[in-house]
Structures are given as structure tokens and as C-alpha cells.
Design a protein around this motif. Sequence first.
Motif, short mmCIF file in Angstrom:
data_model
loop_
_atom_site.label_atom_id
_atom_site.label_comp_id
_atom_site.label_asym_id
_atom_site.label_seq_id
_atom_site.Cartn_x
_atom_site.Cartn_y
_atom_site.Cartn_z
N ASP A 199 9.60 -60.35 1.90
CA ASP A 199 8.82 -58.97 1.63
C ASP A 199 8.96 -58.51 0.26
OD1 ASP A 199 9.12 -58.44 4.43
OD2 ASP A 199 10.61 -57.05 5.34
N GLU A 200 10.21 -58.58 -0.68
CA GLU A 200 9.81 -58.37 -1.95
C GLU A 200 9.60 -59.81 -2.89
OE1 GLU A 200 10.37 -55.23 -2.13
OE2 GLU A 200 10.94 -54.91 -0.24
N ASN A 201 8.91 -60.71 -1.93
CA ASN A 201 8.82 -62.03 -3.27
C ASN A 201 8.41 -61.87 -4.50
OD1 ASN A 201 8.71 -65.10 -3.51
ND2 ASN A 201 6.20 -64.49 -3.49
N ARG A 202 6.98 -60.74 -4.23
CA ARG A 202 6.21 -60.31 -5.23
C ARG A 202 6.92 -59.64 -6.36
NH1 ARG A 202 0.37 -59.20 -3.14
NH2 ARG A 202 0.10 -61.12 -2.06
N LEU A 203 7.69 -58.64 -5.58
CA LEU A 203 8.71 -57.90 -6.80
C LEU A 203 9.92 -58.25 -7.38
CD1 LEU A 203 8.76 -54.69 -7.04
CD2 LEU A 203 11.17 -55.01 -5.49
N ILE A 204 10.46 -59.46 -7.06
CA ILE A 204 11.21 -60.59 -7.74
C ILE A 204 11.26 -61.05 -8.30
CG2 ILE A 204 13.60 -62.13 -7.51
CD1 ILE A 204 13.70 -60.76 -4.59
N THR A 205 9.41 -61.56 -7.88
CA THR A 205 8.88 -62.46 -9.60
C THR A 205 8.61 -61.88 -10.66
OG1 THR A 205 8.42 -64.41 -7.08
CG2 THR A 205 7.35 -64.64 -9.50
N LEU A 206 8.07 -60.32 -10.18
CA LEU A 206 7.46 -59.93 -11.57
C LEU A 206 8.48 -59.27 -12.17
CD1 LEU A 206 5.07 -58.47 -11.83
CD2 LEU A 206 5.17 -56.43 -10.79
N SER A 207 9.46 -59.05 -11.52
CA SER A 207 10.55 -58.57 -12.26
C SER A 207 11.48 -59.70 -13.44
CB SER A 207 11.99 -58.13 -11.39
OG SER A 207 12.88 -57.61 -12.32
N LEU A 208 11.71 -61.74 -13.06
CA LEU A 208 11.81 -62.23 -12.99
C LEU A 208 10.99 -62.74 -14.36
CD1 LEU A 208 13.73 -64.29 -10.46
CD2 LEU A 208 15.06 -63.03 -12.36
N THR A 209 9.86 -62.87 -14.11
CA THR A 209 8.43 -62.88 -15.11
C THR A 209 8.09 -62.21 -16.13
OG1 THR A 209 7.12 -63.79 -12.95
CG2 THR A 209 6.07 -63.63 -15.26
N SER A 210 8.37 -60.83 -16.14
CA SER A 210 8.04 -59.91 -16.60
C SER A 210 9.28 -60.16 -17.95
CB SER A 210 8.05 -58.44 -16.63
OG SER A 210 9.80 -58.44 -16.04
N ARG A 211 10.58 -60.79 -17.12
CA ARG A 211 11.91 -60.84 -18.60
C ARG A 211 12.22 -61.73 -19.19
NH1 ARG A 211 17.38 -58.81 -18.56
NH2 ARG A 211 16.56 -57.62 -15.89
N LEU A 212 10.92 -62.91 -19.06
CA LEU A 212 10.74 -64.03 -19.72
C LEU A 212 10.33 -63.63 -19.56
CD1 LEU A 212 12.07 -67.50 -19.53
CD2 LEU A 212 9.88 -67.66 -17.26
N VAL A 213 9.13 -63.26 -20.21
CA VAL A 213 7.94 -63.28 -21.13
C VAL A 213 8.35 -62.30 -22.58
CG1 VAL A 213 5.62 -62.19 -21.70
CG2 VAL A 213 6.34 -63.04 -19.32
N CYS A 214 8.64 -61.10 -21.86
CA CYS A 214 9.74 -60.38 -22.68
C CYS A 214 10.74 -61.19 -23.81
CB CYS A 214 10.49 -58.90 -21.87
SG CYS A 214 11.48 -58.32 -23.60
N GLU A 215 11.70 -61.67 -22.95
CA GLU A 215 12.87 -62.93 -24.19
C GLU A 215 12.42 -63.44 -24.85
OE1 GLU A 215 15.80 -62.52 -24.11
OE2 GLU A 215 16.10 -61.28 -22.80
N LEU A 216 10.92 -64.76 -24.17
CA LEU A 216 10.01 -65.29 -25.60
C LEU A 216 9.48 -64.73 -26.95
CD1 LEU A 216 8.66 -67.84 -22.56
CD2 LEU A 216 10.21 -68.13 -24.10
N THR A 217 8.38 -63.64 -25.96
CA THR A 217 7.91 -62.65 -27.05
C THR A 217 9.11 -62.43 -28.53
OG1 THR A 217 6.68 -61.95 -25.52
CG2 THR A 217 6.26 -61.07 -27.24
N LEU A 218 9.67 -61.86 -27.63
CA LEU A 218 11.03 -61.18 -29.13
C LEU A 218 11.50 -62.90 -29.99
CD1 LEU A 218 13.34 -58.70 -27.28
CD2 LEU A 218 11.51 -58.35 -29.05
N THR A 219 11.72 -63.65 -29.01
CA THR A 219 12.46 -64.42 -29.69
C THR A 219 11.28 -65.22 -30.43
OG1 THR A 219 13.99 -65.23 -27.71
CG2 THR A 219 13.91 -67.06 -29.49
N LEU A 220 10.28 -65.90 -30.23
CA LEU A 220 8.99 -66.48 -30.57
C LEU A 220 8.94 -65.59 -32.10
CD1 LEU A 220 7.54 -68.48 -28.31
CD2 LEU A 220 9.15 -69.16 -29.72
N SER A 221 8.59 -64.33 -31.56
CA SER A 221 7.74 -63.67 -32.53
C SER A 221 8.94 -63.32 -34.10
CB SER A 221 8.37 -61.83 -32.33
OG SER A 221 7.06 -61.93 -30.77
N MET A 222 10.12 -63.46 -33.62
CA MET A 222 11.43 -63.01 -34.94
C MET A 222 11.76 -64.50 -35.27
SD MET A 222 14.57 -61.01 -33.45
CE MET A 222 14.99 -61.88 -32.03
N VAL A 223 11.31 -65.92 -34.76
CA VAL A 223 11.31 -66.45 -35.70
C VAL A 223 9.81 -67.02 -36.24
CG1 VAL A 223 10.93 -69.27 -35.15
CG2 VAL A 223 12.23 -68.25 -33.88
#
Length: 318
Positions: free
Chosen positions: A168-192
Amino acid sequence: MNVTNPSPPTALQNALPPFNAYIMIGPVVLGALVNACLFGGLIVQIYIYYANFPNDHRMMKLTVAAILASQIAHVICVSATLWKAAVSGYGNPLTLLVFPQGADAAILFTAITGALVESSFVFRLWKLSKTLALPLVSLALCLLAQSIALVMTVKAFAMTNLVTFEIDENRLITLSLTSRLVCELTLTLSMVWYLRKQRSSTFSRTTAMIDRWVLWTLETGLITSLVVAFIMSFFLAMKQNYIWVSIYANLATVNANSLLASLNGRLILRSVPNTSFNMNTLSSSAGGRSGKTESVVINVTQTVGSVPGVFKYDEGEA
């Protein structure tokens, strides 16, 4: 409220795979042990931070203290989950069809730790870039991920069956993990990217220093991104076991360790010989405190050459 001894419908129960302790109880035990080790490393890093950076801004000290409080609660929740899975629920596999309440609460403290850590990195990115575009995008992704995690916490407490919850919460969990992953990559690659941009405009004597910070940023940032990627992979491929849950239990502690490693990484700069820097540049950034040995040490831990004060957290920092 969670049901102590859930009794799923016969059709659903027949559809479930045979109980396998290796993929149900095993991941919980292993995840709790790894989390305990990471928590021990975090305690050491926090001690090193407070012992070596007493002049950091009060807000940074409070942030580290808040992370410590959140992580203490988190490790208690993970330990309670281990007890439920391996001790109090022993001999009744059906109890594992519902998240223990400790695991439900762990989602909340994971969100709190993530918000504290990622907001600190957003602030650092803003100080480094001197722009608002990427920091605001990263902050929006951070708030999205943590808001979804809070919704997941509420739904997890109301869960009656793990299998139906994941469906039931497949989309919600996937969206949560995806947004966190994109956030982490954006912060890391931007600072680099911004650090590499500074490299081309600094003295040749400071390029090696910037290279070390680029490598350190990649190491601390990509580790968290890799953990999130593993969680997503196991969640999408193996929903009917606790492997992805055990990795998720370590996400908050890995996140906290990455921030403390980044803060304590300033100690690396203190080992660089003083003769490697331009004294005029150092004294100007210190506010006229040239001529003292202490001024070199302070500036080495804060800003080198024309590198912005992105790693500066002294009492004068807003």
C-alpha cells in the motif's frame, strides 16, 4: 496501535513465503549489531569534536547535541526491535508480520537526524556557493524526505501487516528514499563542484589542501548516498523480508557520522606546515591577528587562501 499477535487473513497467510529466520530475524540482529558499532564511533567523534573545537558557534554545538540526543533514542529503539524479534517474539513468526513499536519510532528519529544533518550541509553549501538556487533545492528535497518519513511513522504505528503495508505504501516509501538520495547526491556533488571551482583561482600552494577537502567531501557524502541506494535496491527487490529494514536502521547513524567526520576533518588541516601558506592571506582573513602563531592555527582550521569560510564555525559565524 500495533497488534501483538496479528492474525492475517487465511488467503494472505497462505500467500506468504515460508518463514526463514535467515532473512527475517538475521537481518534484525545484524543490523542492530552494526548500528551499535556505528553509535560507538559516533560517541568518539562527538567527544573529539567538543574537545578540539570549543570556539565553534553555539548553533553548531547545539546541532551536534541534538544529533546525540536523537541517536541515543534511535539506538534504544533499534535495541528494542532486536529484543522483540529475537527474544519476546521467539517461537511466534507471526509477530514479525508487524513492525515492532521500536522500529516504528526509529523511523521518526531517523527523520530527525536526517533533518539536522542535511540542514547543516545545506548551510555549508550556501556558505560555499554564495547563491541560493542549489541550497534551496537541497533544502526542499530534505524537507520533502523528512516530511514523508513523518507520515510513514504515523502509518507504521497503525500497521497491521507488513506485507500489505509495503504494498500500500510502496510509492510513499520509494518517494521518501528517492528524495533523500537525490538530496544527498545534490549536496555532495555541488560542494565538490564549488570546491573544484575555487581550486582554479587559489594559490598553487593551497590546491593540495582543496584536493584533500574534495576527497573528504566525496568520501563522507557518497557513503550516505550508497546506504540509501542499498535500501532502495533491497526494498524494491525483497519486500517480504527485513533486509531493507535492517539497512534502514543504520541510515541515521551513518548520516550522523558523516557530519561529525566532516566537522572533525578540519583537524587534518592542522597537520599542514605553516610555511605552506601565504601569511598575508591568513592574517587578512583572521581580522588583523597576524604575527601570532595561534592565528595560523585558527585559520588553518577555518579557511585557507581564497577558499571561502565554508568550514568556519567560530563564535563570529552567524
